[in-house]
Design a protein around this motif. Structure first.
Motif, mmCIF file in Angstrom:
data_model
loop_
_atom_site.group_PDB
_atom_site.id
_atom_site.type_symbol
_atom_site.label_atom_id
_atom_site.label_comp_id
_atom_site.label_asym_id
_atom_site.label_seq_id
_atom_site.Cartn_x
_atom_site.Cartn_y
_atom_site.Cartn_z
ATOM 1 N N VAL C 120 0.922 -1.142 0.029
ATOM 2 C CA VAL C 120 -0.154 -0.070 -0.047
ATOM 3 C C VAL C 120 1.034 1.453 -0.027
ATOM 4 C CG1 VAL C 120 -2.115 -0.780 0.995
ATOM 5 C CG2 VAL C 120 -0.349 -0.234 2.479
ATOM 6 N N LEU C 123 -0.441 4.938 -0.546
ATOM 7 C CA LEU C 123 -1.021 5.357 0.579
ATOM 8 C C LEU C 123 -0.010 5.794 1.812
ATOM 9 C CD1 LEU C 123 -4.227 3.200 1.265
ATOM 10 C CD2 LEU C 123 -3.996 5.518 0.290
ATOM 11 N N VAL C 124 0.892 4.930 1.885
ATOM 12 C CA VAL C 124 1.969 5.440 3.095
ATOM 13 C C VAL C 124 2.487 6.706 2.899
ATOM 14 C CG1 VAL C 124 4.214 4.699 4.094
ATOM 15 C CG2 VAL C 124 2.437 2.886 3.668
ATOM 16 N N PHE C 126 1.073 9.314 1.232
ATOM 17 C CA PHE C 126 0.113 10.063 1.637
ATOM 18 C C PHE C 126 0.096 10.273 3.007
ATOM 19 C CE2 PHE C 126 -2.750 12.696 0.115
ATOM 20 C CZ PHE C 126 -4.078 12.773 0.526
ATOM 21 N N ALA C 127 0.092 9.276 3.702
ATOM 22 C CA ALA C 127 -0.064 9.263 5.065
ATOM 23 C C ALA C 127 1.195 9.955 6.006
ATOM 24 C CB ALA C 127 -0.107 7.839 5.941
ATOM 25 N N SER C 130 0.740 13.561 5.326
ATOM 26 C CA SER C 130 -0.061 14.265 6.261
ATOM 27 C C SER C 130 0.597 14.557 7.592
ATOM 28 C CB SER C 130 -1.289 13.325 6.931
ATOM 29 O OG SER C 130 -1.758 12.789 5.424
ATOM 30 N N MET C 131 1.706 13.603 8.251
ATOM 31 C CA MET C 131 2.177 13.728 9.465
ATOM 32 C C MET C 131 3.337 14.972 9.267
ATOM 33 S SD MET C 131 0.715 11.854 11.272
ATOM 34 C CE MET C 131 1.673 11.889 12.805
ATOM 35 N N VAL C 133 2.739 17.815 8.338
ATOM 36 C CA VAL C 133 2.057 19.154 8.802
ATOM 37 C C VAL C 133 2.218 19.300 10.275
ATOM 38 C CG1 VAL C 133 -0.151 20.046 9.289
ATOM 39 C CG2 VAL C 133 0.165 18.783 7.065
ATOM 40 N N LEU C 180 -1.753 -0.629 -5.807
ATOM 41 C CA LEU C 180 -1.372 0.470 -4.631
ATOM 42 C C LEU C 180 0.177 0.385 -4.482
ATOM 43 C CD1 LEU C 180 -3.996 0.603 -1.917
ATOM 44 C CD2 LEU C 180 -3.412 2.645 -3.516
#
Lengths: 172, 100, 341
Positions: C120, C123-124, C126-127, C130-131, C133, C180
């Protein structure tokens, strides 16, 4: 190896959650909750659910908690007013706090008792893991398609509601 | 070996911690955070059972729970902002005008 | 078994050190390119053509005094650059940069040039974006100063706004590649049409590539989206109060984020390590060339375009880029359904 990982993540999750409810400073609470979510994400990976693990980080730790952090920072959220709030042991606090602590302890005891009554599954996990994202996607868009669409409307309603609620009143 | 029991016990403990937070804290934001802890405990239960029963339903329900939690957090925080603007405090005991 | 473990450890260390060196190289590239674009010379005296300039910069930063404002929150003040730098490094852990290789026969079975082969991977990334930030918003908050707080909040609001278009552009590529996992997506771009046009996704998804790069530039807080750290506006935004090595960590995090965004764009749109003339095992050379080209565009954009004002920036992200990325996704989905690719 996976056992140590489970205990490690479990300890982090429980420890961080305990600190969340024990902290005075709301910013620290939010950050500790993010740590707890990270540990939960690790537990999801151990449960052969990588998709949910990553979604947990993206949605919970990466979006919802940022929202919380923004609100805490923009409101300059005051810490709890009364001096005797956190330094005191919950059982010696004022009435509501003592009642709340007793209730929570009662809940924990009840859950533990309920778990000992089940025909305990002390064997390792049975069943085949469904970890592929395509399988989840297929089920999501066929069996749960209606719930999916309703969720999108729910998010739209929440968005509109949040904007309306938080808007400053126009000066007349 | 880590079995389903262990995950359920962990989830029960997390849920109780969340409940304790909701009952004991007097800061609206911390109460919301405790609600998030409870929702996460429930998510963990769903995923654990989904794994034990070998179906994808557990993960899908978690997907929906997360979405609902996001919507609820957004609206809850908007309400907190609106309340804070009027009362300048986040202590739930000061919002007592409907008490009889 | 143990040779594989040793190879993995060596690969991880290699990626880490290569990222550090790439940040140093970017410092030199940025200053020289900026100078040449502005018709001046830039640093040419420290070493041949100024190549030792980054090392001089690092030594200077290391010897500066480490300050902390008295009213700053000590834990968060120290934590913020750590979060930024860690997120920047971790995002590269799932990016593959070469084909499977046995390292000249040292290994029994070929190993991919990727630190962690997750299925995945997209997605990782993307995650972890997000962190990252959090590093910025905590830096702004913990410094307890007006400029920092404003810069931090603006910067993080910008980052979470552009994450949406970033993700939707990613989703369009996922529809084409049907997986993915980044290695699968890169392998779906091998081969050519008509013998000479490579099967890169950029030719099927030009708009997606533009959206991805624009959102990537906004994610890394680079010009023309660098309002939150613009000198004329907010002193230095969220890293106003930081000095010496903490500042260096933010600096490092920004450059490594640039490299990661370029590397992911190369993997998703430009065919990763596939290229003509070279055998598969030397594909990482093509990868480096493509990432270098994208980084060149990054620097070129910074020193050519004027800065967006903050409200223009947010309006662009929400009112133009997001609808475009949704339309791109819809058209891609329709195309995949119709052509059955």
């Amino acid at each position: 190896m996976t056992d140590t990982a489970f205990y490690l993540f479990g300890a982090i999750a429980i420890g961080a959650s305990l600190l969340v409810i024990a902290q005075r400073n709301p910013v620290y609470s939010v950050l500790l909750l993010i740590a707890s979510f990270g540990a939960l994400s690790g537990l999801y990976v151990l449960l052969d659910a990588p998709f949910v693990a990553v979604i947990q980080i993206i949605v919970y730790a990466g979006a919802i908690m940022v929202l919380f952090l923004f609100v805490v920072m923009l409101l300059n959220a005051p810490q709890e007013d009364t001096e005797h709030d956190v330094r005191m042991h919950p059982f010696r606090g004022p009435g509501p706090m003592r009642f709340g602590a007793v209730l929570a302890l009662g809940l924990a005891a009840e859950l533990g008792w309920a778990l000992t009554r089940t025909p305990g599954d002390s064997a390792p996990f049975g069943g085949t893991p469904v970890s592929s994202v395509s399988a989840i996607g297929r089920t999501l868009f066929t069996e749960y398609a209606f719930a999916f669409e309703v969720t999108s409307i729910l998010i739209l309603v929440a968005m509109v509601g949040a904007v309306v609620l938080a808007r400053r009143e126009e000066p007349r | 070996m880590v079995a389903l029991d262990h995950y359920l016990v962990l989830s029960g403990i997390l849920f109780s911690i969340g409940t304790a937070g909701v009952f004991m804290r007097r800061n609206l934001i911390t109460i919301l955070l405790s609600i998030e802890i409870m929702l996460n405990a429930v998510n963990l239960t769903f995923v654990a059972f989904g794994r034990a029963l070998g179906s994808a339903d557990g993960q899908i329900i978690v997907f929906f729970v997360m979405t609902v939690a996001a919507a609820e957090a957004a609206v809850g925080l908007a309400i907190i902002i609106a309340l804070f603007r009027h009362h300048e405090t986040l202590n739930p005991e000061s919002f007592a005008s409907l008490k009889w | 078994m143990t040779t594989l473990l040793v190879a993995q450890i060596v690969l991880t260390l290699f990626v880490f050190i290569a990222l550090l060196h790439s940040a140093a190289a970017m410092v030199w590239v940025e200053r020289r390119l900026a100078a040449l674009l502005q018709q001046r010379l830039g640093p040419i005296r420290v070493g041949w053509q100024g190549l030792l300039q980054p090392f001089a910069d690092v030594i200077k930063l290391m010897f500066k005094e480490e300050l902390r404002p008295g009213a700053a929150d000590p834990i968060l003040f120290a934590l913020a650059p750590i979060i930024s730098a860690t997120a920047a490094f971790s995002a590269f852990a799932v990016v593959p940069f070469g084909a499977e290789t046995t390292f000249f026969g040292l290994l029994d079975e070929p190993m991919r040039l990727q630190v962690a082969d997750v299925n995945v991977a997209v997605l990782v990334i993307f995650a972890i974006a997000s962190m990252s930030v959090y590093g910025i918003v905590l830096a702004g908050w913990s410094s307890n100063s007006k400029y920092s707080l404003l810069g931090g909040l603006r910067s993080s609001a910008q980052m979470i706004s552009y994450e949406l278009s970033y993700g939707l552009a990613l989703a369009s590529v996922l529809l084409l590649g049907n997986s993915l996992s980044l290695t699968t997506l890169v392998d779906a771009q091998s081969g050519t049409w008509l013998g000479f046009i490579p099967r890169w996704f950029i030719f099927i998804q030009p708009l997606g590539f533009l959206i991805f790069m624009t959102a990537g530039v906004a994610e890394t807080n680079r010009a023309p989206f660098d309002f939150p750290e613009a000198e004329q506006e907010l002193v230095a935004g969220y890293h106003t109060e930081y000095s010496s090595m903490s500042f260096a960590m933010f600096f490092l995090a920004e450059y490594i984020n640039m490299v990661t965004v370029s590397a992911v764009a190369t993997d998703l749109f430009l065919g990763g390590w596939h290229g003509p003339f070279l055998p598969e095992s030397l594909g990482w050379i093509w990868f480096l060339l493509k990432v270098g080209a994208l980084l060149f565009f990054y620097v070129w954009m910074r020193w050519t375009l004027p800065r967006y004002r903050y409200d223009q920036l947010m309006a662009f992200g929400w009112k133009i880029l997001l609808p475009l990325s949704v339309i791109n996704l819809l058209v891609t989905a329709a195309g995949v359904l119709y052509f059955g690719a």
